[in-house]
Design a protein around this motif. Structure first.
Motif, PDB file in Angstrom:
ATOM      1  N   THR A 173      -5.727   1.376  -7.414  1.00  0.00           N
ATOM      2  CA  THR A 173      -5.999   0.965  -6.028  1.00  0.00           C
ATOM      3  C   THR A 173      -7.281   0.146  -5.946  1.00  0.00           C
TER       4      THR A 173
ATOM      5  N   ALA B  64      -7.759  -3.660  -4.783  1.00  0.00           N
ATOM      6  CA  ALA B  64      -8.666  -3.879  -3.654  1.00  0.00           C
ATOM      7  C   ALA B  64      -9.713  -4.929  -3.996  1.00  0.00           C
ATOM      8  N   THR B  65     -10.230  -4.876  -5.205  1.00  0.00           N
ATOM      9  CA  THR B  65     -11.207  -5.877  -5.644  1.00  0.00           C
ATOM     10  C   THR B  65     -10.596  -7.269  -5.660  1.00  0.00           C
TER      11      THR B  65
ATOM     12  N   PHE C  92      -5.685  -2.176   3.255  1.00  0.00           N
ATOM     13  CA  PHE C  92      -4.933  -1.736   2.075  1.00  0.00           C
ATOM     14  C   PHE C  92      -5.414  -0.371   1.597  1.00  0.00           C
ATOM     15  N   VAL C  93      -6.721  -0.225   1.419  1.00  0.00           N
ATOM     16  CA  VAL C  93      -7.274   1.020   0.892  1.00  0.00           C
ATOM     17  C   VAL C  93      -7.035   2.172   1.870  1.00  0.00           C
TER      18      VAL C  93
ATOM     19  N   LEU D 280      -8.188  -8.280  -3.798  1.00  0.00           N
ATOM     20  CA  LEU D 280      -7.986  -8.711  -2.412  1.00  0.00           C
ATOM     21  C   LEU D 280      -9.242  -9.360  -1.842  1.00  0.00           C
TER      22      LEU D 280
ATOM     23  N   ALA E  24       0.828  -1.209   0.000  1.00  0.00           N
ATOM     24  CA  ALA E  24       0.000   0.000   0.000  1.00  0.00           C
ATOM     25  C   ALA E  24       0.861   1.258   0.000  1.00  0.00           C
TER      26      ALA E  24
ATOM     27  N   THR F  15      -8.742  -5.779   2.462  1.00  0.00           N
ATOM     28  CA  THR F  15      -9.045  -4.692   1.525  1.00  0.00           C
ATOM     29  C   THR F  15      -9.152  -3.360   2.253  1.00  0.00           C
TER      30      THR F  15
END
Length: 466
Positions: free
Chosen positions: A200, A204-205, A225-226, A207, A183, A222
């Motif tokens: 990103t 994320a999707t 990370f985000v 993940l 990240a 997710t």
């Protein structure tokens, strides 16, 4: 997701391969850099380079993120993000402000990217595939060329590839540490080139859906990370909000919207040259600002300028949305052109002309034609042609690599690799040039290397099992 990826070979052999590829790539880049620095140093610069240099030197002098102290309109730049100017500032602090040394440090970063490409390929597909991918990256003429140019490509590439490497490590080890490092690196990549912002969401999707056995754990990863990416990138958005009253990462997308994408559509629709289209659009922007009560564009705030750019650009595009999409996709293809002839511009060499080889072939046969071609061609022409053949061969092999992943149902890897290439090559549109391919070349080389060695052990698939 359980995904234990076995190392192919001992740690020593991996280190040996890593070192060999790094040293080979470094030698190629530094030899080319030394040639450019000694004879054509001014070719390291482009219009964008002057902006980055101005910001870097103003950072060093304590003036802050300043683009042009002589113009209030450009007092601070919302068009640029901070990471690359900060990188230049560090280089200049070490080298006394000599821009020639940027190519040296970028050569090191580019060589590290080649070695990292080997590591990813070795980890995912095995030693042979990793070596092929690493070697293709080491010999990439486009990466060698842009190592010697003061542009964001090389720094952005290693940040992006490192982020992908770390998220792969996360999938393997399920360690939050790797997720946070990925990240952070992606956030730095976004602050180097804003084009990575929506990437990103792509990661994320993945993940979420890569943890089909435990969607709750995937959702948790997710969010972590985000949030980590948003925290880093959001700090710069907050800076722009405070300084320009614009809560935006960068104004470059608005600039490109009107002066590249809308201009390209106007040029295509009306049959006028791009300069004419840009002039008309600039007049439209001035008219928009006047309608907002701002008679002098140079006295407008950045919030007002960005609003005018977005209004004018969107208005032109929405008049012919279907034609714009078609034109956008056609222009994206420019990123796939070999770009090998850029070496002639960098070394101030005349581009190759027809040497009459075909006529010699007709008159005297293939042996005489070969001798004539060899006698008339320069070494730069030979390098350019070999590079062109290599990149088209790489494209063909990468398609085989995609087919191999489909046949083996390695769907997660297919989405990660092919999706990354598609994202970065399809997004730009009108501004596209071969240089935009540099950040995803390591991924293309991984697919191509996979295409040369289809029969390999399954590593990751959509449910994370062997």
């Amino acid at each position: 997701m359980k995904a234990d990826i076995n190392l192919t070979g001992s740690g020593f052999r991996i280190f040996h391969d890593f070192a060999v590829i790094f040293v080979l790539a470094l030698i190629l880049r530094l030899v080319f850099w030394s040639l450019v620095a000694a004879h054509y140093p001014e070719q390291m610069l482009s219009p964008d380079s002057h902006d980055y240099n101005a910001l870097a030197f103003n950072i060093l002098s304590g003036k802050g993120f300043l683009l042009d102290s002589n113009s209030p309109y450009y007092w601070y730049s919302i068009l640029r993000t901070p990471v690359y100017p900060l990188f230049l500032a560090i280089v200049y602090s070490l080298t006394g402000g000599n821009y020639i040394w940027v190519g040296f440090f970028q050569g090191i970063l580019s060589a590290l990217t080649s070695a990292l490409t080997y590591l990813i390929g070795q980890r995912l597909f095995g030693r042979r595939t990793g070596l092929i991918a690493g070697m293709l990256s080491a010999f990439s003429l486009l990466s060698i060329i842009y190592s010697s140019k003061i542009l964001t490509e090389i720094l952005f590439t290693i940040l992006l590839v490192s982020s992908i490497w770390c998220i792969i490590k996360f999938w393997i080890r399920r360690s939050t540490r790797w997720l946070l490092v990925s990240a952070f690196l992606l956030g730095m990549a976004i602050l180097c080139r804003p084009v990575a912002l929506y990437y990103t969401l792509f990661l994320a999707t993945l993940l979420i859906f890569s943890s089909q056995e435990n969607l709750l754990q995937g959702a948790k990863s997710t969010v972590i990370f985000v949030c980590a990416v948003v925290l880093l990138v959001g700090s710069w958005v907050a800076h722009n909000w405070i300084v320009f009253s614009v809560p935006s990462l960068s104004g470059i997308s608005s600039y490109n919207l009107v002066y590249f994408n809308a201009a390209s559509l106007m040029s295509d629709t009306r049959g006028v040259d791009r300069d004419t289209a840009v002039k008309e659009l600039s007049d439209s922007v001035d008219e928009r600002l006047k309608s907002m009560g701002i008679p002098n564009a140079k006295k407008a705030s950045w919030a007002q300028v960005l609003d005018a750019w977005q209004y004018v650009g969107s208005k032109v595009i929405l008049q012919s949305p279907g034609r714009y999409i078609s034109l956008h996709l056609r222009q994206d293809m420019k990123s796939l052109s070999p770009g090998s002839d850029e070496i002639f511009d960098l070394l101030e060499h005349e581009k190759p002309q027809e040497h009459g080889t075909l006529q010699v072939l007709k008159d005297k046969g293939i042996l005489a034609a070969f001798q004539h071609y060899h006698r008339e061609s320069t070494w730069l022409e030979n390098v350019s042609r070999i590079s062109t053949v290599l990149i088209w061969t790489t494209y063909a092999l990468s398609l085989l690599g995609v087919a191999a992943l489909v046949l083996k149902k390695q769907l997660l890897l297919l989405i990660i690799l092919a999706g990354t290439v598609a994202y970065y090559l399809l997004l730009p549109g009108a501004p596209s040039t071969p240089r935009f391919r540099v950040p995803v070349e390591p991924i293309i080389f991984l697919l191509a290397a996979k295409g040369t060695h289809i029969g390999n052990t399954k590593v990751l698939n959509s449910n994370g099992k062997h």
